[in-house]
Motif scaffolding. Structure first.
Motif, PDB file in Angstrom:
ATOM      1  N   ILE A   1       0.838  -1.199   0.000  1.00  0.00           N
ATOM      2  CA  ILE A   1       0.000   0.000   0.000  1.00  0.00           C
ATOM      3  C   ILE A   1       0.874   1.249   0.000  1.00  0.00           C
ATOM      4  CG2 ILE A   1      -1.652   1.343   1.354  1.00  0.00           C
ATOM      5  CD1 ILE A   1      -2.824  -1.327   2.332  1.00  0.00           C
ATOM      6  N   ASP A   2       1.918   1.245   0.828  1.00  0.00           N
ATOM      7  CA  ASP A   2       2.830   2.387   0.870  1.00  0.00           C
ATOM      8  C   ASP A   2       3.475   2.628  -0.488  1.00  0.00           C
ATOM      9  OD1 ASP A   2       2.491   3.270   3.473  1.00  0.00           O
ATOM     10  OD2 ASP A   2       3.982   1.885   4.283  1.00  0.00           O
ATOM     11  N   ALA A   3       3.895   1.555  -1.132  1.00  0.00           N
ATOM     12  CA  ALA A   3       4.541   1.695  -2.436  1.00  0.00           C
ATOM     13  C   ALA A   3       3.586   2.266  -3.473  1.00  0.00           C
ATOM     14  CB  ALA A   3       5.082   0.342  -2.891  1.00  0.00           C
ATOM     15  N   ALA A   4       2.319   1.864  -3.376  1.00  0.00           N
ATOM     16  CA  ALA A   4       1.331   2.314  -4.359  1.00  0.00           C
ATOM     17  C   ALA A   4       0.853   3.737  -4.107  1.00  0.00           C
ATOM     18  CB  ALA A   4       0.138   1.364  -4.347  1.00  0.00           C
ATOM     19  N   THR A   5       1.024   4.213  -2.885  1.00  0.00           N
ATOM     20  CA  THR A   5       0.513   5.541  -2.523  1.00  0.00           C
ATOM     21  C   THR A   5       1.648   6.458  -2.079  1.00  0.00           C
ATOM     22  OG1 THR A   5       0.068   4.812  -0.238  1.00  0.00           O
ATOM     23  CG2 THR A   5      -1.713   4.574  -1.841  1.00  0.00           C
ATOM     24  N   ALA A   6       2.769   6.342  -2.744  1.00  0.00           N
ATOM     25  CA  ALA A   6       3.957   7.091  -2.337  1.00  0.00           C
ATOM     26  C   ALA A   6       3.738   8.603  -2.382  1.00  0.00           C
ATOM     27  CB  ALA A   6       5.141   6.706  -3.224  1.00  0.00           C
ATOM     28  N   THR A   7       2.829   9.079  -3.239  1.00  0.00           N
ATOM     29  CA  THR A   7       2.597  10.526  -3.344  1.00  0.00           C
ATOM     30  C   THR A   7       1.547  11.024  -2.361  1.00  0.00           C
ATOM     31  OG1 THR A   7       0.905  10.215  -5.057  1.00  0.00           O
ATOM     32  CG2 THR A   7       3.186  10.495  -5.801  1.00  0.00           C
ATOM     33  N   LEU A   8       1.001  10.144  -1.529  1.00  0.00           N
ATOM     34  CA  LEU A   8      -0.076  10.557  -0.628  1.00  0.00           C
ATOM     35  C   LEU A   8       0.321  11.712   0.285  1.00  0.00           C
ATOM     36  CD1 LEU A   8      -2.971  10.066   0.318  1.00  0.00           C
ATOM     37  CD2 LEU A   8      -2.087   8.379   1.934  1.00  0.00           C
ATOM     38  N   PRO A   9       1.511  11.716   0.916  1.00  0.00           N
ATOM     39  CA  PRO A   9       1.857  12.869   1.760  1.00  0.00           C
ATOM     40  C   PRO A   9       1.833  14.195   1.015  1.00  0.00           C
ATOM     41  CG  PRO A   9       3.313  11.018   2.218  1.00  0.00           C
ATOM     42  CD  PRO A   9       2.515  10.649   0.995  1.00  0.00           C
ATOM     43  N   SER A  10       2.365  14.228  -0.212  1.00  0.00           N
ATOM     44  CA  SER A  10       2.372  15.492  -0.954  1.00  0.00           C
ATOM     45  C   SER A  10       0.957  15.903  -1.354  1.00  0.00           C
ATOM     46  CB  SER A  10       3.252  15.366  -2.204  1.00  0.00           C
ATOM     47  OG  SER A  10       2.746  14.378  -3.088  1.00  0.00           O
ATOM     48  N   VAL A  11       0.113  14.926  -1.667  1.00  0.00           N
ATOM     49  CA  VAL A  11      -1.264  15.242  -2.042  1.00  0.00           C
ATOM     50  C   VAL A  11      -2.043  15.789  -0.850  1.00  0.00           C
ATOM     51  CG1 VAL A  11      -3.450  14.234  -2.796  1.00  0.00           C
ATOM     52  CG2 VAL A  11      -1.327  13.593  -3.949  1.00  0.00           C
ATOM     53  N   THR A  12      -1.895  15.149   0.311  1.00  0.00           N
ATOM     54  CA  THR A  12      -2.624  15.629   1.485  1.00  0.00           C
ATOM     55  C   THR A  12      -2.141  17.018   1.892  1.00  0.00           C
ATOM     56  OG1 THR A  12      -1.084  14.402   2.904  1.00  0.00           O
ATOM     57  CG2 THR A  12      -3.158  13.341   2.369  1.00  0.00           C
TER      58      THR A  12
ATOM     59  N   THR B   1     -10.318  -3.688  -0.946  1.00  0.00           N
ATOM     60  CA  THR B   1     -10.872  -3.311   0.349  1.00  0.00           C
ATOM     61  C   THR B   1      -9.847  -2.561   1.186  1.00  0.00           C
ATOM     62  OG1 THR B   1     -12.341  -5.239   0.325  1.00  0.00           O
ATOM     63  CG2 THR B   1     -11.922  -4.213   2.456  1.00  0.00           C
ATOM     64  N   ASP B   2      -8.622  -3.104   1.259  1.00  0.00           N
ATOM     65  CA  ASP B   2      -7.580  -2.474   2.066  1.00  0.00           C
ATOM     66  C   ASP B   2      -7.262  -1.068   1.565  1.00  0.00           C
ATOM     67  OD1 ASP B   2      -7.483  -4.794   3.508  1.00  0.00           O
ATOM     68  OD2 ASP B   2      -5.641  -5.546   2.582  1.00  0.00           O
ATOM     69  N   LEU B   3      -7.152  -0.907   0.256  1.00  0.00           N
ATOM     70  CA  LEU B   3      -6.860   0.414  -0.297  1.00  0.00           C
ATOM     71  C   LEU B   3      -7.968   1.408   0.038  1.00  0.00           C
ATOM     72  CD1 LEU B   3      -5.497  -0.718  -3.758  1.00  0.00           C
ATOM     73  CD2 LEU B   3      -4.194   0.593  -2.068  1.00  0.00           C
ATOM     74  N   ASP B   4      -9.218   0.968  -0.063  1.00  0.00           N
ATOM     75  CA  ASP B   4     -10.342   1.869   0.203  1.00  0.00           C
ATOM     76  C   ASP B   4     -10.328   2.365   1.648  1.00  0.00           C
ATOM     77  OD1 ASP B   4     -11.202   1.621  -2.377  1.00  0.00           O
ATOM     78  OD2 ASP B   4     -12.865   0.277  -1.939  1.00  0.00           O
ATOM     79  N   ILE B   5     -10.195   1.453   2.589  1.00  0.00           N
ATOM     80  CA  ILE B   5     -10.291   1.868   3.984  1.00  0.00           C
ATOM     81  C   ILE B   5      -9.079   2.676   4.422  1.00  0.00           C
ATOM     82  CG2 ILE B   5     -11.837  -0.024   4.588  1.00  0.00           C
ATOM     83  CD1 ILE B   5      -9.474  -1.457   5.893  1.00  0.00           C
ATOM     84  N   VAL B   6      -7.900   2.358   3.893  1.00  0.00           N
ATOM     85  CA  VAL B   6      -6.703   3.113   4.246  1.00  0.00           C
ATOM     86  C   VAL B   6      -6.802   4.543   3.726  1.00  0.00           C
ATOM     87  CG1 VAL B   6      -4.251   3.349   3.690  1.00  0.00           C
ATOM     88  CG2 VAL B   6      -5.126   1.182   4.555  1.00  0.00           C
ATOM     89  N   MET B   7      -7.328   4.737   2.526  1.00  0.00           N
ATOM     90  CA  MET B   7      -7.456   6.087   1.986  1.00  0.00           C
ATOM     91  C   MET B   7      -8.471   6.907   2.780  1.00  0.00           C
ATOM     92  SD  MET B   7      -5.190   6.423  -0.313  1.00  0.00           S
ATOM     93  CE  MET B   7      -4.250   5.371   0.793  1.00  0.00           C
TER      94      MET B   7
ATOM     95  N   ILE C   1     -15.477   3.535  10.165  1.00  0.00           N
ATOM     96  CA  ILE C   1     -15.578   2.929   8.836  1.00  0.00           C
ATOM     97  C   ILE C   1     -16.321   1.605   8.948  1.00  0.00           C
ATOM     98  CG2 ILE C   1     -14.296   2.031   6.846  1.00  0.00           C
ATOM     99  CD1 ILE C   1     -11.970   3.841   7.638  1.00  0.00           C
ATOM    100  N   ILE C   2     -17.236   1.383   8.022  1.00  0.00           N
ATOM    101  CA  ILE C   2     -17.938   0.104   7.927  1.00  0.00           C
ATOM    102  C   ILE C   2     -17.626  -0.523   6.572  1.00  0.00           C
ATOM    103  CG2 ILE C   2     -20.179  -1.049   7.758  1.00  0.00           C
ATOM    104  CD1 ILE C   2     -21.312   0.985   9.667  1.00  0.00           C
ATOM    105  N   ILE C   3     -17.190  -1.766   6.589  1.00  0.00           N
ATOM    106  CA  ILE C   3     -17.083  -2.553   5.360  1.00  0.00           C
ATOM    107  C   ILE C   3     -18.343  -3.397   5.251  1.00  0.00           C
ATOM    108  CG2 ILE C   3     -15.816  -4.339   4.110  1.00  0.00           C
ATOM    109  CD1 ILE C   3     -13.318  -3.508   5.685  1.00  0.00           C
TER     110      ILE C   3
END
Length: 276
Positions: A25-36, A114-120, A130-132
């Motif tokens: 997940i971290d590898a796939a969302t490496a730009t998340l800090p800059s986006v937030t 599922t994991d990507l959705d809840i982590v984002m 959060i409810i799955i």
């Protein structure tokens, strides 16, 4: 028929341990800090806008039995508060994802989705509940799996469980046997509208077209003409597309955001243009 997952969901879901899944997940969302940073998320948190006292629900085929551990491991590594997560299965018991079953239904990819959705969600609104809502039938393309998902949406609405519902799945309107078929499924969205529960759905990943029923890969075999994705095309749902941020080294915008080139959009063939 198989669902058409992107490589990221499959990569995340196929990892055998929680630690490996979080690393993916971290590898796939490496730009998340800059986006937030660009979206001013920390400023919102400082103002007390953290998602507290709200519940966001996601609807997924099968879900992930280790979702809570994944979310809390991710949270610990990123300095976020522990996740507040519940899993329900209002449309029936969820099958166990075995290697043999995965060959048929790609349940490991649903785990990754599922994991990507809840982590984002947690990364933006760390104090939201959060409810799955997991469903027991594989949502592929066309009708399959969608009735169960609509049952899950309506269960969330009727039992007043969620303040908002997020759907990251979709299928081309042209994948249904007839173009009027989606209207037989959006009764749950109408109930959500009456109850004041917003429903958001991904607009698609294949630009102005979408997968055919025979496509075996994401955006592999697409229609030779423009199509739009349902449920994003429903007038009772808010379609959410993708954007590209143009940032400097300080994560400040240097030009306006632009459309992500693969983001779905277009005119529905099922629904008339709403008055608004």
């Amino acid at each position: 028929l198989q669902p058409h997952f992107g490589a990221v969901a499959h990569t995340v879901g196929s990892k055998k341990t929680v630690a490996a899944r979080v690393a993916a997940i971290d590898a796939a969302t490496a730009t998340l800090p800059s986006v937030t940073t660009a979206y001013g998320v920390q400023t919102l948190w400082n103002e007390g806008i953290t998602g507290a006292d709200t519940t966001v629900a996601v609807v997924e085929s099968f879900g992930d039995p280790n979702a809570a551990t994944v979310l809390n491991t991710y949270s610990t590594q990123h300095g976020l508060p522990p996740g507040q997560l519940d899993v329900i299965s209002p449309a029936g018991a969820i099958p166990t994802c075995t290697p043999q079953l995965d060959q048929q239904i790609q349940c490991t990819s649903w785990i990754g989705e599922t994991d990507l959705d809840i982590v984002m969600i947690h990364s933006i609104a760390p104090q939201a509940h959060i409810i799955i809502a997991a469903t027991p039938v594989n949502e592929t393309q066309g009708f399959t799996g969608l009735p169960e998902m609509m049952d899950a949406v309506d269960y969330l609405v009727q039992h007043k469980l969620a303040d908002a519902i997020s759907l990251s799945f979709g299928t081309s309107e042209d994948d249904f046997p007839t173009l009027s078929d989606p209207t037989t499924l959006d009764w749950a969205f109408k109930d959500a509208k009456k109850a004041g529960v917003p429903v958001v759905a991904a607009s698609g990943d294949c630009g102005a077209t979408g997968n055919t029923l025979t496509s075996m890969t994401q955006c592999g075999d697409v229609f030779p003409f423009r199509v739009v994705s349902w449920p994003a095309s429903s007038p009772f749902v808010t379609a959410v597309g993708g954007s590209v941020l143009h940032l400097n080294a300080s994560n400040q915008r240097i030009s306006p955001d632009t459309l992500w080139p693969e983001s779905g959009a277009g005119l529905s063939k099922t629904y008339a243009r709403p008055s608004w």
